[in-house]
Enzyme design. Structure first.
Site, PDB file in Angstrom:
ATOM      1  CB  VAL A 179     -29.153 -33.405  31.437  1.00 50.67           C
ATOM      2  CG1 VAL A 179     -29.567 -31.970  31.117  1.00 50.67           C
ATOM      3  CG2 VAL A 179     -27.754 -33.693  30.907  1.00 50.67           C
ATOM      4  CE  LYS A 180     -33.389 -31.529  39.756  1.00 44.58           C
ATOM      5  NZ  LYS A 180     -32.955 -30.954  41.055  1.00 44.58           N
ATOM      6  CG  LEU A 181     -33.670 -31.140  30.549  1.00 51.24           C
ATOM      7  CD1 LEU A 181     -34.103 -31.789  29.231  1.00 51.24           C
ATOM      8  CD2 LEU A 181     -32.901 -29.861  30.282  1.00 51.24           C
TER       9      LEU A 181
END
Length: 214
Positions: free
Chosen positions: A82-84
């Site tokens: 998951v890219k944040l």
């Protein structure tokens, strides 16, 4: 150094994967939008092509929503991370997601401070943006050096992804710094293969071979 491709284009991913050099894929909302699709649909398709980490970016702005969206993305495939975007809310979300065994790629890193905080919160990856720092007159490669040095000092296991790659030189600088991963656009990967002296040599070999056959 692992090589990722930075794209959401399936044809490009298939082509680079056929070279035998591809370790993973990074996407972002802009790349997804260019393909006229949505993130869940596209990362499902990418996961059928590449057996490696795939970054899928959450669009929420608060920690609670980031966590919910991150869980949904992680359920798509075991290889999804998951890219944040780096911010306080992302740090809060990373702490929770990492505790659940969900890999987080903290993106939009522009300082070693940010990288250190992301790693402390539990991020599996941090993505410093090399090219965008060069754009404002700074040296993106120096940030890679600094992060790698700090992580080495403390045995931090978070992997560093050199992102915003604008030239083959950026890739070499990242590799020389011991960077774990470079995520590279398709056109830069093509440039890395080419060299005028190689092409000249191939032509000469063919010419000499044809003369011998006369």
């Amino acid at each position: 150094m692992k090589i990722f491709i930075d794209t959401a284009n399936l044809d490009m991913i298939r082509e680079i994967n056929s070279w035998g050099i591809l370790d993973g894929v990074t996407t972002n909302p802009s790349l997804i939008a260019k393909e006229g699709t949505d993130t869940p649909s596209r990362v499902r398709e990418i996961a059928k092509i590449v057996d490696g980490p795939i970054s899928a970016e959450a669009m929420a702005l608060d920690a609670e929503s980031m966590i919910a969206e991150g869980r949904e993305l992680a359920e798509i495939h075991p290889n999804i991370n998951v890219k944040l975007p780096m911010c306080i809310e992302s740090l809060k979300a990373t702490k929770v997601l990492a505790a659940e065994g969900i890999d987080v790629n903290m993106t939009l890193i522009f300082s070693a401070h940010q990288a250190l905080l992301a790693a402390k919160a539990g991020a599996s990856y941090v993505s410093p943006f090399v090219g965008r720092l060069d754009d404002i007159g700074l040296r993106g490669s120096e940030l890679i050096d600094e992060i790698m040095h700090i992580f080495s000092n403390y045995g931090i296991g978070t992997e560093v992804i050199a992102a915003s790659i604008r030239s083959p030189s950026h890739v070499l600088e990242a590799a020389a710094a011991g960077c774990d991963i470079a995520t590279i656009p398709y056109n830069i990967l093509k440039q890395m293969v080419a060299h005028p002296k190689t092409e000249e040599g191939i032509r000469k070999f063919i010419e000499d071979y044809c003369k011998d056959k006369e």
